[in-house]
Scaffold this motif. Structure first.
Motif, mmCIF file in Angstrom:
data_model
loop_
_atom_site.group_PDB
_atom_site.id
_atom_site.type_symbol
_atom_site.label_atom_id
_atom_site.label_comp_id
_atom_site.label_asym_id
_atom_site.label_seq_id
_atom_site.Cartn_x
_atom_site.Cartn_y
_atom_site.Cartn_z
ATOM 1 N N LEU A 58 -5.503 1.241 -9.559
ATOM 2 C CA LEU A 58 -4.265 1.843 -10.059
ATOM 3 C C LEU A 58 -3.421 0.821 -10.801
ATOM 4 C CD1 LEU A 58 -3.360 4.031 -6.948
ATOM 5 C CD2 LEU A 58 -3.819 4.903 -9.257
ATOM 6 N N ASP A 91 0.557 11.821 -12.886
ATOM 7 C CA ASP A 91 0.294 11.151 -11.604
ATOM 8 C C ASP A 91 -1.012 11.630 -10.989
ATOM 9 O OD1 ASP A 91 2.455 9.564 -11.645
ATOM 10 O OD2 ASP A 91 3.615 10.627 -10.110
ATOM 11 N N ARG A 92 -1.200 12.947 -11.029
ATOM 12 C CA ARG A 92 -2.415 13.505 -10.440
ATOM 13 C C ARG A 92 -3.656 13.006 -11.188
ATOM 14 N NH1 ARG A 92 -3.951 19.515 -8.524
ATOM 15 N NH2 ARG A 92 -2.592 18.804 -6.868
ATOM 16 N N GLU A 137 3.043 2.610 -2.075
ATOM 17 C CA GLU A 137 3.052 3.438 -3.279
ATOM 18 C C GLU A 137 1.696 4.131 -3.481
ATOM 19 O OE1 GLU A 137 4.264 1.401 -6.838
ATOM 20 O OE2 GLU A 137 4.468 3.277 -7.945
ATOM 21 N N VAL A 138 0.625 3.416 -3.100
ATOM 22 C CA VAL A 138 -0.714 4.015 -3.195
ATOM 23 C C VAL A 138 -0.800 5.232 -2.268
ATOM 24 C CG1 VAL A 138 -3.186 3.610 -2.945
ATOM 25 C CG2 VAL A 138 -1.693 1.759 -3.692
ATOM 26 N N ALA A 148 -0.546 2.185 -13.250
ATOM 27 C CA ALA A 148 0.000 3.358 -12.574
ATOM 28 C C ALA A 148 1.002 3.002 -11.477
ATOM 29 C CB ALA A 148 -1.140 4.178 -11.964
ATOM 30 N N LEU A 149 1.127 1.707 -11.158
ATOM 31 C CA LEU A 149 2.058 1.317 -10.090
ATOM 32 C C LEU A 149 3.317 0.712 -10.701
ATOM 33 C CD1 LEU A 149 -0.409 -0.279 -7.527
ATOM 34 C CD2 LEU A 149 0.457 2.050 -7.600
ATOM 35 N N SER A 150 4.445 0.979 -10.070
ATOM 36 C CA SER A 150 5.686 0.441 -10.629
ATOM 37 C C SER A 150 5.883 -1.005 -10.170
ATOM 38 C CB SER A 150 6.871 1.290 -10.208
ATOM 39 O OG SER A 150 6.778 1.604 -8.847
ATOM 40 N N LEU A 165 1.058 8.063 -3.869
ATOM 41 C CA LEU A 165 0.299 8.654 -4.986
ATOM 42 C C LEU A 165 -0.873 9.504 -4.487
ATOM 43 C CD1 LEU A 165 0.103 5.887 -7.751
ATOM 44 C CD2 LEU A 165 0.890 8.233 -8.065
ATOM 45 N N ILE A 177 -4.295 9.284 -10.158
ATOM 46 C CA ILE A 177 -4.855 9.064 -8.825
ATOM 47 C C ILE A 177 -6.256 9.660 -8.718
ATOM 48 C CG2 ILE A 177 -3.723 11.096 -7.783
ATOM 49 C CD1 ILE A 177 -4.229 7.798 -5.967
ATOM 50 N N SER A 213 -0.674 13.182 -4.381
ATOM 51 C CA SER A 213 -0.829 14.036 -5.572
ATOM 52 C C SER A 213 -2.292 14.304 -5.908
ATOM 53 C CB SER A 213 -0.200 13.375 -6.799
ATOM 54 O OG SER A 213 0.929 12.623 -6.493
ATOM 55 N N ALA A 214 -3.219 13.664 -5.186
ATOM 56 C CA ALA A 214 -4.628 13.761 -5.580
ATOM 57 C C ALA A 214 -5.206 15.151 -5.337
ATOM 58 C CB ALA A 214 -5.443 12.728 -4.812
ATOM 59 N N SER A 215 -6.184 15.515 -6.163
ATOM 60 C CA SER A 215 -6.898 16.780 -5.956
ATOM 61 C C SER A 215 -8.011 16.554 -4.933
ATOM 62 C CB SER A 215 -7.572 17.257 -7.239
ATOM 63 O OG SER A 215 -6.795 16.965 -8.357
ATOM 64 N N LEU A 225 -8.365 0.835 -4.200
ATOM 65 C CA LEU A 225 -7.639 1.877 -4.924
ATOM 66 C C LEU A 225 -6.387 1.292 -5.581
ATOM 67 C CD1 LEU A 225 -7.805 4.918 -5.430
ATOM 68 C CD2 LEU A 225 -6.409 5.268 -3.389
ATOM 69 N N ARG A 226 -5.727 0.433 -4.833
ATOM 70 C CA ARG A 226 -4.506 -0.187 -5.353
ATOM 71 C C ARG A 226 -4.819 -1.051 -6.578
ATOM 72 N NH1 ARG A 226 -0.555 -4.297 -5.047
ATOM 73 N NH2 ARG A 226 -2.152 -5.836 -4.591
ATOM 74 N N LEU A 252 0.813 -1.231 0.000
ATOM 75 C CA LEU A 252 0.000 0.000 0.000
ATOM 76 C C LEU A 252 0.836 1.267 0.000
ATOM 77 C CD1 LEU A 252 -2.836 -0.961 2.515
ATOM 78 C CD2 LEU A 252 -2.930 -0.939 0.010
#
Lengths: 224, 169
Positions: free
Chosen positions: B162, B104-105, A46-47, B167-169, A50, B108, A53-55, B158-159, A44
């Motif tokens: 993504l 990225d924005r 990396e989530v 979006a995940l490395s 991320l 997410i 960065s969310a709006s 969410l994971r 979790l």
């Protein structure tokens, strides 16, 4: 509640930093003993990063969903139809080209057998397609005292949709690899043209002759 | 066009167009028409690339998101314009950094917006507003234990989203 169950769902709250101090400390201690929880926390991280960065608007109760318009699917279908049609043209264009070459070769054979062997004029040599195009051509390459005379015979398929004002260039490349443009002309769909040209290079120095589009894409080439 | 191919295109559209549109609109500053052009181009490229279609739906989506993002970024570069958040005229390297932040924005935001309303709400309280578990429990009218487990399910959902989007490395 057993110890394991107590910790099972704390991974996310731990990653997001919402646990109170005591629970946080307990869970951190548990992580060093429990591979499953440690792996879950790791998955979790990396989530969590991320999320930074969310709006804020993305978390709204009524977060906006953007639907593509009803026109997208019809547009996709017609784009594909258009591409297939164009590909068919290119294929039939290639067939026309092949037929034209056959005529050319036959003509050449007839001419060669009829002409005197010492004829100073170069024989027309068919140029080879580099890419699919509605153009076919042959070139007569003749050594002369001032260099090399090149006469192009070009024909254009009439049914092809040429861009308005399209022009082609005649480009000669020498054996050192440097190129020079000998001239340009306008496309005349459905017609055959002869384009006389020349260069100071001797015939031996010429590696290839190409017809290119105004933007530099090679269409046909003759290697010497 | 053979029937099978039309069906294939329709299936691609039905499965991925909405998700792509949600992502690309966020890359085009809300320009929905421009976004739809990008989505169209992306789906056409997939259609021309049978290998993509052979993959599982999940990895096909990651491929589509990557292609869509490239189309938009190439367009930014080509027009030498920058995403709107960039105002100055920064060096090339910084443009790439900023572009990747904008991407990225968008990723997410798309994934958060795709969560269920309940999952979004628990993340809004705990993460966005920084509420403690008990404060969030009060705000949402649920027991503290449920706040923790719902946070767990929300973040794992969410994971998964993504990951599908590549979006995940």
């Amino acid at each position: 509640m057993t110890g394991e169950d107590r910790f099972a769902h704390l991974d996310a709250a731990y990653v997001l930093g919402t646990l109170d101090t005591d629970e946080r400390r307990e869970f951190a201690a548990h992580l060093s003993e429990c591979d499953d929880c440690a792996a879950s926390v790791a998955s979790l991280e990396e989530v969590g990063r991320l999320l930074g960065s969310a709006s804020p608007e993305a978390f709204a109760d009524d977060a906006i969903q953007y639907e593509p318009s009803d026109l997208l699917l019809p547009r996709l279908l017609s784009a594909v139809r258009e591409q297939r049609r164009r590909r068919r043209w290119l294929v039939s264009g290639a067939a026309v080209l092949a037929a034209a070459c056959l005529v050319l070769v036959t003509t050449l054979l007839v001419r060669t057998t009829n002409s005197t062997p010492s004829s100073p004029a170069g024989h027309p040599l068919a140029m080879t397609a580099v890419v699919d195009s509605p153009v076919s051509a042959s070139a007569e390459v003749t050594a002369v005292s001032w260099g090399t005379k090149i006469t192009l015979h070009c024909s254009y398929e009439s049914s092809f949709d040429y861009p308005p004002g399209a022009t082609y260039d005649l480009v000669v490349t020498d054996r050192q690899g440097s190129s020079q443009t000998l001239g340009s002309w306008q496309v005349t769909p459905g017609k055959q043209i002869s384009y006389p040209s020349g260069t100071a290079l001797t015939k031996d120095q010429i590696a290839s002759i190409s017809i290119t589009t105004g933007s530099g894409t090679a269409l046909l080439r003759l290697k010497l | 066009m053979p029937v099978g191919e039309a069906e294939l295109l329709r299936a691609l559209h039905d499965e991925h167009a909405a998700a792509l549109q949600n992502f690309v609109v966020r890359l085009t500053n809300g320009d929905r028409a421009r976004a739809e052009d990008v989505v169209q181009e992306t789906l056409l490229r997939a259609w021309k690339n049978p290998k993509v279609l052979d993959q599982s739906a999940g990895s096909a989506r990651a491929w589509l998101f990557t292609v869509a993002r490239r189309i938009v970024i190439d367009d930014w570069r080509a027009r030498r314009s920058r995403p709107e958040v960039i105002t100055a005229e920064p060096p090339e390297q910084r443009v790439d950094d900023l572009a990747s932040r904008v991407v990225d924005r968008a990723l997410i935001d798309t994934a958060v917006a795709a969560l269920s309303a309940e999952h979004r709400a628990v993340l809004r309280e705990t993460y966005l507003r920084g509420a403690s578990v008990s404060q969030a429990a009060q705000a949402l009218g649920i027991p503290p234990g449920t706040v923790k487990s719902r946070t767990h399910y929300a973040l794992h959902a969410l994971r998964a989203t993504l990951e599908q989007m590549g979006a995940l490395s």
